[in-house]
Scaffold this motif. Sequence first.
Motif, short mmCIF file in Angstrom:
data_model
loop_
_atom_site.label_atom_id
_atom_site.label_comp_id
_atom_site.label_asym_id
_atom_site.label_seq_id
_atom_site.Cartn_x
_atom_site.Cartn_y
_atom_site.Cartn_z
N SER A 84 0.81 -1.22 0.00
CA SER A 84 0.00 0.00 0.00
C SER A 84 0.84 1.27 0.00
CB SER A 84 -0.94 0.02 1.20
OG SER A 84 -0.20 -0.03 2.40
N PHE A 85 2.12 1.16 0.37
CA PHE A 85 3.03 2.30 0.32
C PHE A 85 3.96 2.16 -0.86
CE2 PHE A 85 1.76 3.75 4.43
CZ PHE A 85 2.19 5.06 4.50
N GLN A 86 4.44 3.27 -1.38
CA GLN A 86 5.45 3.23 -2.42
C GLN A 86 6.82 3.42 -1.76
OE1 GLN A 86 5.46 2.55 -5.82
NE2 GLN A 86 7.63 2.54 -5.34
N LYS A 99 8.67 0.21 -11.05
CA LYS A 99 8.98 1.37 -11.89
C LYS A 99 9.26 2.61 -11.05
CE LYS A 99 6.24 -0.18 -15.86
NZ LYS A 99 5.00 0.07 -16.67
N GLN A 100 8.57 2.75 -9.91
CA GLN A 100 8.67 3.97 -9.13
C GLN A 100 9.72 3.91 -8.02
OE1 GLN A 100 4.80 5.74 -7.99
NE2 GLN A 100 3.84 4.18 -9.27
N ALA A 101 10.12 2.71 -7.61
CA ALA A 101 11.08 2.59 -6.52
C ALA A 101 12.43 3.18 -6.92
CB ALA A 101 11.25 1.13 -6.12
N GLY A 102 13.11 3.80 -5.96
CA GLY A 102 14.43 4.37 -6.23
C GLY A 102 15.48 3.29 -6.35
N ILE A 103 15.46 2.32 -5.41
CA ILE A 103 16.41 1.21 -5.39
C ILE A 103 15.63 -0.08 -5.23
CG2 ILE A 103 18.24 0.08 -4.05
CD1 ILE A 103 19.26 2.83 -3.27
N ALA A 117 15.10 -14.98 -16.08
CA ALA A 117 14.27 -14.13 -16.94
C ALA A 117 13.73 -12.94 -16.17
CB ALA A 117 13.12 -14.95 -17.53
N ILE A 118 13.25 -13.17 -14.95
CA ILE A 118 12.75 -12.08 -14.12
C ILE A 118 13.88 -11.14 -13.74
CG2 ILE A 118 11.83 -11.54 -11.83
CD1 ILE A 118 10.04 -13.97 -12.07
N LEU A 119 15.04 -11.68 -13.43
CA LEU A 119 16.19 -10.85 -13.08
C LEU A 119 16.59 -9.96 -14.25
CD1 LEU A 119 18.39 -13.35 -11.03
CD2 LEU A 119 16.91 -11.54 -10.17
N ARG A 120 16.61 -10.53 -15.45
CA ARG A 120 16.98 -9.74 -16.63
C ARG A 120 15.94 -8.66 -16.91
NH1 ARG A 120 18.96 -15.01 -18.72
NH2 ARG A 120 21.22 -14.78 -19.07
N GLN A 121 14.69 -8.96 -16.61
CA GLN A 121 13.61 -8.00 -16.84
C GLN A 121 13.68 -6.83 -15.85
OE1 GLN A 121 9.71 -9.79 -16.60
NE2 GLN A 121 8.69 -7.83 -16.28
N THR A 122 14.19 -7.10 -14.65
CA THR A 122 14.12 -6.11 -13.57
C THR A 122 15.45 -5.45 -13.23
OG1 THR A 122 12.37 -7.48 -12.61
CG2 THR A 122 13.32 -5.78 -11.20
N CYS A 123 16.54 -6.21 -13.28
CA CYS A 123 17.81 -5.74 -12.69
C CYS A 123 18.89 -5.47 -13.75
CB CYS A 123 18.33 -6.78 -11.70
SG CYS A 123 17.17 -7.18 -10.38
N THR A 124 19.85 -4.66 -13.34
CA THR A 124 21.01 -4.36 -14.19
C THR A 124 22.32 -4.77 -13.52
OG1 THR A 124 21.08 -2.11 -13.28
CG2 THR A 124 19.88 -2.42 -15.34
#
Length: 252
Positions: free
Chosen positions: A166-168, A198-202, A211-218
């Motif tokens: 519920s919090f960002q 998309k909105q989180a800073g870190i 696949a999920i890691l490649r989609q989300t992380c660098t």
Amino acid sequence: MISLAVENLSLEYRLRKKFTLAPQDRRLPVGGRTINTNGVRKIVALDGVSFSLSDGDRLALIGSNGAGKTTLLKVLYGVFEPTAGRVTRAGRVDALFNINLGFRREATGRRNIELRGLINGWTKKEINERMEDIIAFSEIGNFIDMPLKAYSQGMAARLAFAAATSFQPEILLMDEWIGAGDPEFQTKARDRIESMLKQAGIIVLASHNSAILRQTCTQALLLEHGNAIFFGPLEEALTTHAERRKQTLAKA
């Protein structure tokens, strides 16, 4: 400025006398490796881990079961106190590795929302402002004022997810990918998680799913038995992990 710094972080547990390595034994809280110091057996769950992240970084935690990924997430969130080293956080931190954190079976759904909020450091005003949105998102209806023990597993999961997201957060910690409720609700849950990502800073995400890691992380931190083996670009970390696994299997 949002940031997360880990300096020479270590975490040790003393083993109980009747500890066994049987798969059914649930007394070992983490993975890691065992050591013997002056006749005292200990688990080294994390050993001298260091890295730093700033706004915009997306870090994958990579490693086999027992490498220390979930343990590191819990230290970052403050669930575990490190034996040595320190964690420095600048920004609102929230975690999705235990969405049931703070929930009590005897308490009503409404009270459990309050308990989760207090654990997260929300003010009473913040809890009250989000209460109705959490209830609506969870689709609990009139059950919100009944004890959690009266809920079905799916209802409890929906409420826990709605409260936990519920919090960002400015710093988001995740362990694997969370599913909650029926397929229709899972679609809504995925949409909310993607919005948070998309909105989180870190973001710090532990997962075995490349696949999920490649989609989300660098970036990535590769852990083995509580040790940081590699910290750097994600693809290099995945390659290093695969090569080291092959070497381990070849020696077995």
